[in-house]
Design an enzyme around this catalytic site. Structure first.
Site, short mmCIF file in Angstrom:
data_model
loop_
_atom_site.label_atom_id
_atom_site.label_comp_id
_atom_site.label_asym_id
_atom_site.label_seq_id
_atom_site.Cartn_x
_atom_site.Cartn_y
_atom_site.Cartn_z
CD GLU A 330 -4.28 1.02 -0.90
OE1 GLU A 330 -3.76 2.13 -1.00
OE2 GLU A 330 -4.46 0.03 -1.64
CD1 TRP A 442 15.20 -10.49 -3.01
CD2 TRP A 442 13.92 -9.28 -1.74
NE1 TRP A 442 13.88 -11.17 -2.74
CE2 TRP A 442 13.31 -10.45 -1.71
CE3 TRP A 442 13.37 -8.06 -0.98
CZ2 TRP A 442 11.90 -10.51 -1.09
CZ3 TRP A 442 12.14 -8.24 -0.37
CH2 TRP A 442 11.50 -9.61 -0.59
P1 ADP Z 1 -1.48 4.09 -6.45
O1 ADP Z 1 -2.74 4.35 -6.47
O2 ADP Z 1 -0.31 4.21 -7.34
O3 ADP Z 1 -0.92 2.85 -5.29
P2 ADP Z 1 -0.73 5.74 -3.99
O4 ADP Z 1 -0.51 7.22 -4.19
O5 ADP Z 1 -1.59 5.16 -3.40
O6 ADP Z 1 -1.13 5.24 -5.71
O7 ADP Z 1 0.75 4.86 -3.92
C1 ADP Z 1 1.20 4.56 -2.85
C2 ADP Z 1 2.60 3.92 -3.16
O8 ADP Z 1 3.34 4.86 -3.53
C3 ADP Z 1 3.03 3.30 -1.71
O9 ADP Z 1 2.68 2.03 -1.44
C4 ADP Z 1 4.59 3.27 -2.30
O10 ADP Z 1 4.94 2.29 -3.34
C5 ADP Z 1 4.71 4.55 -3.16
N1 ADP Z 1 5.29 5.62 -2.18
C6 ADP Z 1 4.68 6.59 -1.72
N2 ADP Z 1 5.36 7.71 -1.32
C7 ADP Z 1 6.66 7.17 -1.40
C8 ADP Z 1 8.04 7.60 -0.98
N3 ADP Z 1 8.32 8.50 -0.47
N4 ADP Z 1 9.24 6.62 -1.56
C9 ADP Z 1 8.92 5.59 -2.10
N5 ADP Z 1 7.58 4.98 -2.56
C10 ADP Z 1 6.49 5.92 -2.15
#
Ligand code: ADP
Length: 539
Positions: A330, A442
Protein backbone atom coordinates in the site's frame (compact mmCIF):
# COMPACT_ATOMS: atom_id res chain seq x y z
CA UNK A 1 -0.79 34.64 -9.02
CA UNK A 2 0.39 33.42 -12.38
CA UNK A 3 1.93 29.99 -12.71
CA UNK A 4 5.67 30.64 -12.78
CA UNK A 5 7.22 27.18 -13.10
CA UNK A 6 6.84 24.54 -15.79
CA UNK A 7 4.09 21.98 -15.45
CA UNK A 8 5.94 18.94 -16.80
CA UNK A 9 4.18 15.71 -15.88
CA UNK A 10 6.05 13.16 -13.74
CA UNK A 11 6.20 10.10 -16.01
CA UNK A 12 7.82 6.68 -15.86
CA UNK A 13 8.96 6.98 -19.49
CA UNK A 14 11.20 9.86 -18.38
CA UNK A 15 13.20 7.41 -16.25
CA UNK A 16 14.23 5.18 -19.12
CA UNK A 17 14.80 8.17 -21.42
CA UNK A 18 17.03 9.70 -18.75
CA UNK A 19 18.91 6.43 -18.27
CA UNK A 20 19.52 6.14 -22.01
CA UNK A 21 20.66 9.77 -22.37
CA UNK A 22 22.99 9.75 -19.38
CA UNK A 23 23.89 6.11 -18.78
CA UNK A 24 23.27 4.62 -22.21
CA UNK A 25 26.18 2.19 -21.99
CA UNK A 26 25.54 1.11 -18.37
CA UNK A 27 24.82 -2.60 -18.23
CA UNK A 28 21.78 -4.60 -17.26
CA UNK A 29 22.81 -8.21 -16.64
CA UNK A 30 20.30 -11.05 -16.25
CA UNK A 31 20.45 -14.70 -15.41
CA UNK A 32 17.87 -16.08 -17.80
CA UNK A 33 15.28 -18.77 -17.35
CA UNK A 34 16.93 -20.32 -20.44
CA UNK A 35 19.99 -20.86 -18.21
CA UNK A 36 22.58 -18.44 -19.59
CA UNK A 37 23.65 -14.91 -18.66
CA UNK A 38 22.33 -12.08 -20.83
CA UNK A 39 23.85 -8.59 -20.90
CA UNK A 40 22.90 -5.38 -22.60
CA UNK A 41 22.54 -1.69 -21.74
CA UNK A 42 19.97 0.92 -20.76
CA UNK A 43 20.12 2.10 -24.39
CA UNK A 44 19.15 -1.38 -25.61
CA UNK A 45 16.44 -1.63 -22.94
CA UNK A 46 14.80 1.63 -24.03
CA UNK A 47 14.91 0.58 -27.69
CA UNK A 48 13.26 -2.75 -26.94
CA UNK A 49 10.72 -1.17 -24.54
CA UNK A 50 9.68 1.08 -27.44
CA UNK A 51 9.39 -1.90 -29.77
CA UNK A 52 7.21 -3.54 -27.15
CA UNK A 53 5.08 -0.38 -26.85
CA UNK A 54 4.52 -0.46 -30.61
CA UNK A 55 3.60 -4.14 -30.43
CA UNK A 56 1.10 -3.49 -27.64
CA UNK A 57 -0.46 -0.69 -29.68
CA UNK A 58 -0.89 -3.07 -32.60
CA UNK A 59 -2.47 -5.61 -30.26
CA UNK A 60 -5.01 -2.93 -29.37
CA UNK A 61 -3.78 -2.14 -25.85
CA UNK A 62 -5.05 1.29 -24.77
CA UNK A 63 -4.34 3.76 -21.97
CA UNK A 64 -5.63 2.26 -18.72
CA UNK A 65 -5.66 -1.37 -19.94
CA UNK A 66 -4.14 -3.93 -17.58
CA UNK A 67 -1.32 -6.17 -18.77
CA UNK A 68 -0.30 -9.02 -16.45
CA UNK A 69 3.13 -10.54 -15.81
CA UNK A 70 4.15 -13.80 -14.16
CA UNK A 71 7.90 -13.42 -14.30
CA UNK A 72 11.23 -13.42 -12.48
CA UNK A 73 13.66 -10.55 -12.25
CA UNK A 74 15.09 -10.20 -15.75
CA UNK A 75 15.61 -7.80 -18.64
CA UNK A 76 12.42 -8.75 -20.49
CA UNK A 77 10.38 -8.07 -17.35
CA UNK A 78 12.22 -4.74 -17.09
CA UNK A 79 11.22 -3.89 -20.69
CA UNK A 80 7.60 -4.73 -19.86
CA UNK A 81 7.71 -2.38 -16.85
CA UNK A 82 8.69 0.47 -19.18
CA UNK A 83 6.97 -0.54 -22.41
CA UNK A 84 3.56 -1.13 -20.81
CA UNK A 85 3.50 1.79 -18.35
CA UNK A 86 5.30 4.10 -20.76
CA UNK A 87 2.59 3.73 -23.41
CA UNK A 88 -0.12 4.41 -20.80
CA UNK A 89 -1.25 0.89 -19.93
CA UNK A 90 -0.92 -0.66 -16.47
CA UNK A 91 1.79 -3.16 -15.56
CA UNK A 92 0.14 -5.73 -13.34
CA UNK A 93 2.83 -7.87 -11.72
CA UNK A 94 1.44 -11.10 -10.29
CA UNK A 95 3.06 -13.13 -7.54
CA UNK A 96 3.39 -16.71 -8.89
CA UNK A 97 3.84 -18.06 -5.36
CA UNK A 98 0.20 -17.36 -4.50
CA UNK A 99 -2.30 -20.20 -4.65
CA UNK A 100 -3.52 -20.78 -8.25
CA UNK A 101 -7.11 -19.87 -7.23
CA UNK A 102 -5.82 -16.55 -5.87
CA UNK A 103 -3.90 -15.89 -9.08
CA UNK A 104 -7.03 -16.55 -11.14
CA UNK A 105 -9.03 -14.28 -8.85
CA UNK A 106 -6.46 -11.50 -9.22
CA UNK A 107 -6.22 -11.71 -13.03
CA UNK A 108 -10.01 -11.70 -13.36
CA UNK A 109 -10.44 -8.90 -10.87
CA UNK A 110 -7.82 -6.83 -12.71
CA UNK A 111 -9.35 -7.83 -16.08
CA UNK A 112 -5.90 -8.30 -17.57
CA UNK A 113 -6.07 -8.31 -21.37
CA UNK A 114 -2.69 -9.94 -21.97
CA UNK A 115 -0.44 -12.08 -19.81
CA UNK A 116 3.34 -12.18 -20.19
CA UNK A 117 5.02 -15.17 -18.53
CA UNK A 118 8.43 -16.74 -18.01
CA UNK A 119 8.73 -20.34 -19.23
CA UNK A 120 8.96 -21.57 -15.63
CA UNK A 121 5.31 -20.69 -15.20
CA UNK A 122 3.98 -22.44 -18.31
CA UNK A 123 2.33 -25.31 -16.35
CA UNK A 124 0.65 -22.74 -14.09
CA UNK A 125 -0.53 -20.69 -17.07
CA UNK A 126 -1.86 -23.80 -18.86
CA UNK A 127 -3.80 -24.83 -15.77
CA UNK A 128 -5.24 -21.34 -15.27
CA UNK A 129 -6.00 -20.47 -18.92
CA UNK A 130 -9.55 -21.91 -19.02
CA UNK A 131 -10.45 -19.76 -16.01
CA UNK A 132 -9.18 -16.49 -17.51
CA UNK A 133 -11.85 -15.12 -19.88
CA UNK A 134 -10.33 -11.62 -20.20
CA UNK A 135 -6.94 -12.77 -21.52
CA UNK A 136 -6.73 -12.27 -25.29
CA UNK A 137 -3.26 -13.81 -25.63
CA UNK A 138 -0.51 -15.33 -23.50
CA UNK A 139 3.00 -14.14 -24.34
CA UNK A 140 5.91 -16.47 -23.57
CA UNK A 141 8.93 -14.33 -22.61
CA UNK A 142 11.43 -16.14 -24.80
CA UNK A 143 12.66 -16.48 -28.38
CA UNK A 144 11.39 -18.71 -31.19
CA UNK A 145 14.03 -21.36 -30.49
CA UNK A 146 12.80 -21.86 -26.91
CA UNK A 147 9.07 -21.72 -27.61
CA UNK A 148 7.38 -24.54 -25.74
CA UNK A 149 4.92 -27.03 -27.10
CA UNK A 150 2.09 -25.56 -25.05
CA UNK A 151 -1.56 -26.42 -24.52
CA UNK A 152 -2.56 -22.82 -25.22
CA UNK A 153 -4.42 -21.77 -28.32
CA UNK A 154 -3.60 -18.06 -28.13
CA UNK A 155 0.14 -18.17 -27.46
CA UNK A 156 2.59 -15.52 -28.71
CA UNK A 157 6.38 -15.39 -28.64
CA UNK A 158 7.91 -12.29 -27.00
CA UNK A 159 10.92 -11.98 -29.29
CA UNK A 160 8.81 -12.47 -32.44
CA UNK A 161 6.34 -9.90 -31.16
CA UNK A 162 8.87 -7.15 -30.63
CA UNK A 163 11.27 -7.90 -33.48
CA UNK A 164 8.46 -7.16 -35.92
CA UNK A 165 8.26 -3.59 -34.59
CA UNK A 166 10.14 -0.34 -35.15
CA UNK A 167 11.99 1.27 -32.25
CA UNK A 168 10.81 4.80 -33.03
CA UNK A 169 8.05 5.33 -30.53
CA UNK A 170 7.25 8.65 -28.88
CA UNK A 171 6.30 8.06 -25.26
CA UNK A 172 2.92 9.80 -24.91
CA UNK A 173 2.74 12.94 -22.71
CA UNK A 174 0.27 11.39 -20.28
CA UNK A 175 -1.35 13.11 -17.34
CA UNK A 176 0.91 12.25 -14.39
CA UNK A 177 -2.07 10.87 -12.47
CA UNK A 178 -2.55 8.12 -15.07
CA UNK A 179 -2.36 4.69 -13.40
CA UNK A 180 0.89 2.88 -14.23
CA UNK A 181 1.12 -0.25 -12.10
CA UNK A 182 -1.03 -2.66 -10.15
CA UNK A 183 0.00 -4.94 -7.26
CA UNK A 184 -2.22 -7.08 -5.08
CA UNK A 185 -1.58 -7.64 -1.38
CA UNK A 186 -1.09 -11.28 -0.56
CA UNK A 187 -4.47 -11.47 1.15
CA UNK A 188 -3.59 -13.38 4.28
CA UNK A 189 -7.07 -12.34 5.36
CA UNK A 190 -9.80 -12.45 2.73
CA UNK A 191 -9.35 -11.82 -0.98
CA UNK A 192 -6.25 -10.03 -2.25
CA UNK A 193 -6.71 -6.28 -2.68
CA UNK A 194 -5.25 -4.29 -5.56
CA UNK A 195 -3.15 -1.17 -5.14
CA UNK A 196 -3.08 0.97 -8.28
CA UNK A 197 0.06 3.10 -8.52
CA UNK A 198 0.23 6.16 -10.76
CA UNK A 199 3.10 7.71 -12.73
CA UNK A 200 3.15 10.53 -10.21
CA UNK A 201 3.24 8.30 -7.12
CA UNK A 202 5.97 6.16 -8.71
CA UNK A 203 8.21 9.11 -9.59
CA UNK A 204 7.84 10.69 -6.14
CA UNK A 205 8.65 7.33 -4.58
CA UNK A 206 11.70 7.04 -6.85
CA UNK A 207 13.07 10.46 -5.89
CA UNK A 208 12.68 9.72 -2.19
CA UNK A 209 13.96 6.15 -2.39
CA UNK A 210 17.24 6.97 -4.17
CA UNK A 211 18.27 9.63 -1.63
CA UNK A 212 21.21 9.11 0.75
CA UNK A 213 18.83 8.58 3.68
CA UNK A 214 17.13 5.77 1.77
CA UNK A 215 18.72 3.43 -0.84
CA UNK A 216 21.59 5.91 -1.40
CA UNK A 217 22.10 4.85 -5.01
CA UNK A 218 24.30 6.35 -7.68
CA UNK A 219 25.85 5.57 -11.05
CA UNK A 220 28.79 4.02 -9.17
CA UNK A 221 26.58 1.24 -7.81
CA UNK A 222 25.87 -2.23 -9.06
CA UNK A 223 22.50 -3.34 -7.73
CA UNK A 224 21.16 -6.88 -7.50
CA UNK A 225 17.52 -6.83 -6.43
CA UNK A 226 16.80 -10.21 -4.87
CA UNK A 227 13.33 -8.98 -3.95
CA UNK A 228 11.17 -10.10 -6.87
CA UNK A 229 9.76 -7.75 -9.48
CA UNK A 230 6.41 -9.42 -8.68
CA UNK A 231 6.65 -8.22 -5.07
CA UNK A 232 5.83 -4.49 -4.93
CA UNK A 233 7.95 -3.73 -8.01
CA UNK A 234 11.08 -5.15 -6.39
CA UNK A 235 10.72 -2.31 -3.91
CA UNK A 236 11.01 0.19 -6.75
CA UNK A 237 14.56 -0.81 -7.76
CA UNK A 238 13.84 -1.02 -11.53
CA UNK A 239 12.81 2.65 -11.37
CA UNK A 240 15.34 3.81 -8.77
CA UNK A 241 18.31 2.28 -10.61
CA UNK A 242 17.29 3.94 -13.89
CA UNK A 243 17.08 7.31 -12.13
CA UNK A 244 20.44 6.77 -10.45
CA UNK A 245 22.11 5.23 -13.49
CA UNK A 246 23.16 2.19 -11.49
CA UNK A 247 24.13 -1.07 -13.18
CA UNK A 248 21.39 -3.67 -12.64
CA UNK A 249 21.94 -7.38 -12.09
CA UNK A 250 18.85 -9.60 -12.27
CA UNK A 251 19.11 -13.05 -10.70
CA UNK A 252 16.25 -14.69 -12.62
CA UNK A 253 14.87 -17.80 -10.93
CA UNK A 254 18.14 -18.81 -9.22
CA UNK A 255 17.82 -17.48 -5.68
CA UNK A 256 19.91 -20.13 -3.89
CA UNK A 257 23.07 -19.06 -2.04
CA UNK A 258 25.57 -20.43 -4.59
CA UNK A 259 23.91 -18.83 -7.65
CA UNK A 260 23.49 -15.48 -5.92
CA UNK A 261 27.08 -15.50 -4.66
CA UNK A 262 28.39 -16.21 -8.17
CA UNK A 263 26.53 -13.14 -9.50
CA UNK A 264 27.61 -10.92 -6.59
CA UNK A 265 31.25 -11.70 -7.28
CA UNK A 266 31.09 -11.98 -11.06
CA UNK A 267 29.30 -8.67 -11.58
CA UNK A 268 30.85 -6.64 -8.76
CA UNK A 269 27.56 -6.11 -6.94
CA UNK A 270 27.79 -3.30 -4.36
CA UNK A 271 24.21 -3.20 -3.18
CA UNK A 272 21.29 -5.57 -2.81
CA UNK A 273 17.82 -5.80 -1.31
CA UNK A 274 15.63 -8.64 -0.10
CA UNK A 275 13.62 -10.28 2.66
CA UNK A 276 15.37 -11.98 5.63
CA UNK A 277 14.64 -15.53 4.40
CA UNK A 278 16.78 -15.19 1.24
CA UNK A 279 19.65 -13.79 3.26
CA UNK A 280 19.52 -16.78 5.58
CA UNK A 281 20.22 -18.96 2.54
CA UNK A 282 23.03 -16.78 1.21
CA UNK A 283 24.68 -16.31 4.61
CA UNK A 284 24.68 -20.00 5.44
CA UNK A 285 26.15 -20.81 2.00
CA UNK A 286 28.90 -18.18 2.32
CA UNK A 287 29.73 -19.26 5.88
CA UNK A 288 29.79 -22.98 5.20
CA UNK A 289 31.98 -22.49 2.11
CA UNK A 290 34.32 -20.09 3.94
CA UNK A 291 33.82 -17.29 1.41
CA UNK A 292 33.99 -13.51 1.62
CA UNK A 293 32.36 -10.74 -0.43
CA UNK A 294 34.77 -8.56 -2.39
CA UNK A 295 32.51 -5.69 -3.58
CA UNK A 296 29.22 -6.11 -1.70
CA UNK A 297 28.98 -3.24 0.78
CA UNK A 298 25.34 -2.68 1.65
CA UNK A 299 22.03 -4.50 1.73
CA UNK A 300 18.50 -3.33 2.39
CA UNK A 301 16.50 -5.88 4.38
CA UNK A 302 12.77 -5.64 4.98
CA UNK A 303 9.43 -7.28 4.36
CA UNK A 304 9.68 -8.93 7.78
CA UNK A 305 11.65 -7.90 10.83
CA UNK A 306 15.35 -8.43 10.25
CA UNK A 307 16.69 -10.31 13.29
CA UNK A 308 19.52 -8.40 15.04
CA UNK A 309 21.62 -11.58 14.76
CA UNK A 310 21.48 -11.25 10.95
CA UNK A 311 22.48 -7.58 11.06
CA UNK A 312 25.45 -8.51 13.28
CA UNK A 313 26.51 -11.37 11.08
CA UNK A 314 26.45 -9.27 7.90
CA UNK A 315 28.29 -6.37 9.49
CA UNK A 316 30.80 -7.96 11.79
CA UNK A 317 31.63 -11.12 9.82
CA UNK A 318 31.32 -9.80 6.25
CA UNK A 319 31.64 -6.00 6.46
CA UNK A 320 28.27 -5.53 4.73
CA UNK A 321 26.20 -2.65 6.09
CA UNK A 322 22.57 -3.59 6.74
CA UNK A 323 19.84 -1.01 6.22
CA UNK A 324 16.65 -2.21 7.83
CA UNK A 325 13.59 -1.03 5.92
CA UNK A 326 9.86 -1.15 6.40
CA UNK A 327 7.03 -0.70 3.98
CA UNK A 328 4.08 -2.38 2.37
CA UNK A 329 2.30 -2.88 -0.94
CA UNK A 330 0.00 0.00 0.00
CA UNK A 331 3.07 2.28 0.25
CA UNK A 332 4.77 1.53 -3.09
CA UNK A 333 6.41 0.12 -0.75
CA UNK A 334 8.91 2.33 1.11
CA UNK A 335 8.00 3.91 4.43
CA UNK A 336 11.08 3.92 6.62
CA UNK A 337 14.75 3.09 6.32
CA UNK A 338 17.20 2.76 9.16
CA UNK A 339 20.37 4.78 8.73
CA UNK A 340 22.42 6.18 11.57
CA UNK A 341 22.73 9.92 12.18
CA UNK A 342 25.89 11.88 12.88
CA UNK A 343 25.37 11.59 16.62
CA UNK A 344 25.37 7.77 16.41
CA UNK A 345 28.76 7.59 14.71
CA UNK A 346 30.73 7.82 17.93
CA UNK A 347 28.61 5.26 19.77
CA UNK A 348 29.74 1.71 20.51
CA UNK A 349 29.01 -1.01 17.95
CA UNK A 350 26.47 -2.43 20.38
CA UNK A 351 24.57 0.86 20.68
CA UNK A 352 24.62 1.28 16.92
CA UNK A 353 23.29 -2.25 16.44
CA UNK A 354 20.41 -1.41 18.79
CA UNK A 355 19.43 1.56 16.60
CA UNK A 356 19.82 -0.49 13.42
CA UNK A 357 17.50 -3.20 14.66
CA UNK A 358 14.69 -0.62 14.51
CA UNK A 359 12.80 -0.26 11.21
CA UNK A 360 14.05 3.28 10.79
CA UNK A 361 12.99 6.83 10.10
CA UNK A 362 10.37 7.97 7.61
CA UNK A 363 11.82 8.88 4.23
CA UNK A 364 10.88 12.40 3.16
CA UNK A 365 7.31 12.38 1.86
CA UNK A 366 6.00 9.85 4.39
CA UNK A 367 4.34 11.07 7.58
CA UNK A 368 3.77 8.64 10.45
CA UNK A 369 1.98 8.60 13.77
CA UNK A 370 0.92 5.99 16.30
CA UNK A 371 -2.54 6.01 17.85
CA UNK A 372 -4.37 4.17 20.63
CA UNK A 373 -7.65 2.25 20.27
CA UNK A 374 -9.65 5.51 20.37
CA UNK A 375 -7.52 7.07 17.64
CA UNK A 376 -5.66 9.40 20.01
CA UNK A 377 -2.09 10.17 18.99
CA UNK A 378 0.49 8.59 21.30
CA UNK A 379 3.83 10.20 22.18
CA UNK A 380 7.00 9.51 20.18
CA UNK A 381 8.91 8.41 23.28
CA UNK A 382 10.19 5.06 22.05
CA UNK A 383 7.97 3.30 24.61
CA UNK A 384 4.30 3.81 23.84
CA UNK A 385 3.16 1.31 21.20
CA UNK A 386 0.11 1.90 19.05
CA UNK A 387 -1.43 1.42 15.62
CA UNK A 388 0.87 2.85 12.99
CA UNK A 389 -0.80 5.34 10.63
CA UNK A 390 0.81 6.84 7.52
CA UNK A 391 0.12 9.31 4.75
CA UNK A 392 2.01 10.58 1.74
CA UNK A 393 1.99 10.92 -2.06
CA UNK A 394 2.81 7.22 -2.65
CA UNK A 395 0.39 5.79 -0.06
CA UNK A 396 -2.86 4.14 -1.22
CA UNK A 397 -6.05 6.17 -1.00
CA UNK A 398 -8.50 3.45 -2.04
CA UNK A 399 -8.05 -0.10 -3.22
CA UNK A 400 -8.53 -0.88 -6.91
CA UNK A 401 -12.23 -0.90 -7.83
CA UNK A 402 -13.23 -0.03 -4.26
CA UNK A 403 -15.94 2.58 -3.90
CA UNK A 404 -14.87 3.75 -0.50
CA UNK A 405 -11.64 5.29 0.68
CA UNK A 406 -9.24 3.11 2.66
CA UNK A 407 -8.37 6.04 4.94
CA UNK A 408 -9.34 7.06 8.46
CA UNK A 409 -9.32 10.88 8.75
CA UNK A 410 -6.88 11.07 5.86
CA UNK A 411 -4.49 8.46 7.28
CA UNK A 412 -3.89 4.87 6.21
CA UNK A 413 -3.91 2.33 9.06
CA UNK A 414 -1.02 -0.03 8.31
CA UNK A 415 -2.17 -2.89 10.55
CA UNK A 416 1.23 -2.76 12.23
CA UNK A 417 1.85 -1.97 15.89
CA UNK A 418 4.86 0.23 16.51
CA UNK A 419 6.65 2.69 18.74
CA UNK A 420 8.47 5.80 17.50
CA UNK A 421 11.33 7.41 19.42
CA UNK A 422 12.17 11.09 19.80
CA UNK A 423 14.57 10.90 16.82
CA UNK A 424 11.81 9.51 14.61
CA UNK A 425 13.11 5.92 14.57
CA UNK A 426 10.12 3.59 14.35
CA UNK A 427 10.10 0.03 15.57
CA UNK A 428 7.48 -2.50 14.55
CA UNK A 429 6.58 -4.54 17.60
CA UNK A 430 4.05 -6.67 15.76
CA UNK A 431 1.38 -6.95 13.14
CA UNK A 432 -1.80 -6.16 15.00
CA UNK A 433 -3.11 -9.69 14.45
CA UNK A 434 0.17 -11.32 15.60
CA UNK A 435 0.45 -9.56 18.96
CA UNK A 436 0.26 -12.01 21.87
CA UNK A 437 -2.28 -10.78 24.40
CA UNK A 438 -1.40 -12.13 27.81
CA UNK A 439 -3.37 -11.04 30.87
CA UNK A 440 -4.31 -7.72 29.30
CA UNK A 441 -0.69 -6.98 28.36
CA UNK A 442 0.85 -7.18 24.91
CA UNK A 443 3.86 -9.34 24.11
CA UNK A 444 5.75 -8.70 20.89
CA UNK A 445 6.13 -11.90 18.89
CA UNK A 446 8.97 -10.25 16.96
CA UNK A 447 11.01 -9.66 20.15
CA UNK A 448 10.62 -13.31 21.15
CA UNK A 449 11.56 -14.52 17.64
CA UNK A 450 14.64 -12.30 17.58
CA UNK A 451 15.87 -13.81 20.84
CA UNK A 452 15.27 -17.36 19.61
CA UNK A 453 17.22 -16.83 16.36
CA UNK A 454 20.10 -15.23 18.24
CA UNK A 455 20.73 -18.70 19.75
CA UNK A 456 23.57 -20.30 17.76
CA UNK A 457 21.60 -23.50 17.11
CA UNK A 458 18.37 -21.89 15.88
CA UNK A 459 17.89 -21.43 12.13
CA UNK A 460 14.43 -19.89 12.16
CA UNK A 461 11.66 -19.30 14.71
CA UNK A 462 8.04 -18.21 14.84
CA UNK A 463 6.30 -17.26 18.06
CA UNK A 464 2.53 -17.36 18.30
CA UNK A 465 -0.01 -16.91 21.05
CA UNK A 466 -1.90 -20.07 22.01
CA UNK A 467 -5.05 -20.04 24.12
CA UNK A 468 -4.54 -20.16 27.87
CA UNK A 469 -7.34 -20.55 30.46
CA UNK A 470 -5.99 -17.91 32.82
CA UNK A 471 -3.97 -15.48 30.67
CA UNK A 472 -6.00 -15.63 27.42
CA UNK A 473 -2.88 -16.33 25.42
CA UNK A 474 0.68 -17.37 26.12
CA UNK A 475 3.67 -17.48 23.76
CA UNK A 476 4.73 -20.72 22.08
CA UNK A 477 8.00 -20.94 20.13
CA UNK A 478 8.07 -22.99 16.92
CA UNK A 479 11.72 -23.41 16.03
CA UNK A 480 13.78 -24.95 13.25
CA UNK A 481 17.32 -25.96 14.23
CA UNK A 482 20.44 -25.54 12.11
CA UNK A 483 21.76 -28.79 10.61
CA UNK A 484 23.87 -30.94 12.97
CA UNK A 485 22.92 -29.04 16.11
CA UNK A 486 20.96 -30.10 19.17
CA UNK A 487 18.93 -28.03 21.56
CA UNK A 488 16.29 -28.95 24.11
CA UNK A 489 13.10 -27.15 25.02
CA UNK A 490 14.48 -26.27 28.49
CA UNK A 491 17.73 -24.92 27.08
CA UNK A 492 15.90 -22.60 24.71
CA UNK A 493 13.48 -21.39 27.42
CA UNK A 494 16.46 -20.76 29.72
CA UNK A 495 18.11 -18.76 26.93
CA UNK A 496 15.38 -16.09 27.40
CA UNK A 497 16.50 -15.47 31.01
CA UNK A 498 17.60 -11.90 31.52
CA UNK A 499 16.85 -10.95 27.91
CA UNK A 500 13.20 -10.07 28.47
CA UNK A 501 10.73 -9.58 31.35
CA UNK A 502 10.02 -12.89 33.11
CA UNK A 503 6.30 -12.90 32.32
CA UNK A 504 7.07 -12.61 28.60
CA UNK A 505 9.26 -15.73 28.49
CA UNK A 506 7.58 -18.33 26.24
CA UNK A 507 5.79 -21.21 27.95
CA UNK A 508 6.85 -23.93 25.55
CA UNK A 509 8.85 -24.84 22.45
CA UNK A 510 8.07 -27.17 19.55
CA UNK A 511 10.87 -28.12 17.17
CA UNK A 512 9.88 -28.48 13.50
CA UNK A 513 11.66 -29.39 10.26
CA UNK A 514 10.47 -26.24 8.57
CA UNK A 515 8.07 -23.32 8.99
CA UNK A 516 5.37 -22.24 6.52
CA UNK A 517 5.90 -18.97 4.62
CA UNK A 518 3.58 -16.66 2.68
CA UNK A 519 4.04 -15.91 -1.01
CA UNK A 520 6.14 -12.90 0.00
CA UNK A 521 8.44 -14.82 2.34
CA UNK A 522 6.81 -13.89 5.64
CA UNK A 523 6.10 -16.48 8.33
CA UNK A 524 2.59 -17.78 7.75
CA UNK A 525 1.35 -17.28 11.29
CA UNK A 526 -2.32 -17.64 10.40
CA UNK A 527 -1.63 -21.28 9.53
CA UNK A 528 0.53 -21.82 12.62
CA UNK A 529 -2.19 -20.36 14.86
CA UNK A 530 -4.70 -22.70 13.25
CA UNK A 531 -2.38 -25.72 13.58
CA UNK A 532 -1.66 -25.04 17.25
CA UNK A 533 -5.02 -23.67 18.41
CA UNK A 534 -5.59 -26.74 20.60
CA UNK A 535 -2.00 -26.96 21.80
CA UNK A 536 -1.75 -27.91 25.49
CA UNK A 537 0.77 -25.73 27.26
CA UNK A 538 2.57 -27.25 30.27
CA UNK A 539 0.81 -26.38 33.55
P1 ADP B 1 1.50 -8.47 2.34
O1 ADP B 1 0.90 -8.62 1.04
O2 ADP B 1 1.94 -9.73 3.04
O3 ADP B 1 0.84 -7.49 3.25
P2 ADP B 1 3.55 -6.56 2.08
O4 ADP B 1 4.89 -6.76 1.52
O5 ADP B 1 2.73 -5.47 1.62
O6 ADP B 1 2.88 -7.90 1.87
O7 ADP B 1 3.66 -6.59 3.65
C1 ADP B 1 3.69 -5.44 4.42
C2 ADP B 1 3.85 -5.83 5.86
O8 ADP B 1 5.08 -6.53 6.06
C3 ADP B 1 3.94 -4.66 6.78
O9 ADP B 1 2.68 -4.15 7.08
C4 ADP B 1 4.63 -5.29 7.99
O10 ADP B 1 3.72 -6.00 8.81
C5 ADP B 1 5.56 -6.27 7.38
N1 ADP B 1 6.92 -5.70 7.29
C6 ADP B 1 7.51 -5.14 6.23
N2 ADP B 1 8.76 -4.77 6.53
C7 ADP B 1 8.97 -5.09 7.83
C8 ADP B 1 10.06 -4.95 8.75
N3 ADP B 1 11.22 -4.43 8.39
N4 ADP B 1 9.87 -5.38 10.01
C9 ADP B 1 8.71 -5.93 10.40
N5 ADP B 1 7.66 -6.09 9.59
C10 ADP B 1 7.78 -5.68 8.32
Amino acid sequence: MQQSMMQRPLLISALIEFAEANHGDTEIVSRRVEGDIHRYTYRDANRRAKQLANALKHLGVKVGDRVGTLAWNGYRHFEIYYGVSGMGAITHTINPRLFPEQIAYIINHAEDGYLFFDLTFLPLVEALAPKLPTIKAFIAMTDRGHMPDAKLSNLLCYEDLISAEAADFEWPPLDENTPSGLCYTSGTTGNPKGVLYTHRSTIYHTYAAMSPEAFCLSSRDVVLPVVPMFHVNAWGTPYICAAAGAKLVFPGPALDGASLYALFEGEGVTMSAGVPTVWMGLLSYVKSSNLKFSTFKETVIGGSACPPAMIKSFEHEFGVNVVHAWGMTEMSPLGTMCRLKLKHQTMSAEQQDAVKARQGRAIFGVEMKIVDDEGRTLPNDGKAAGDLMVRGPWVVDRYFKDEKSALVDGWFATGDVANIDADGYMQITDRSKDVIKSGGEWISSIDLENIAVSHPSVFEAAVIGVPHPKWDERPLVLAVLKPNTTLTRDELIKFYDGKIAKWMVPDDVVFLDKLPHTATGKLLKTQLREDYKNFKLPA
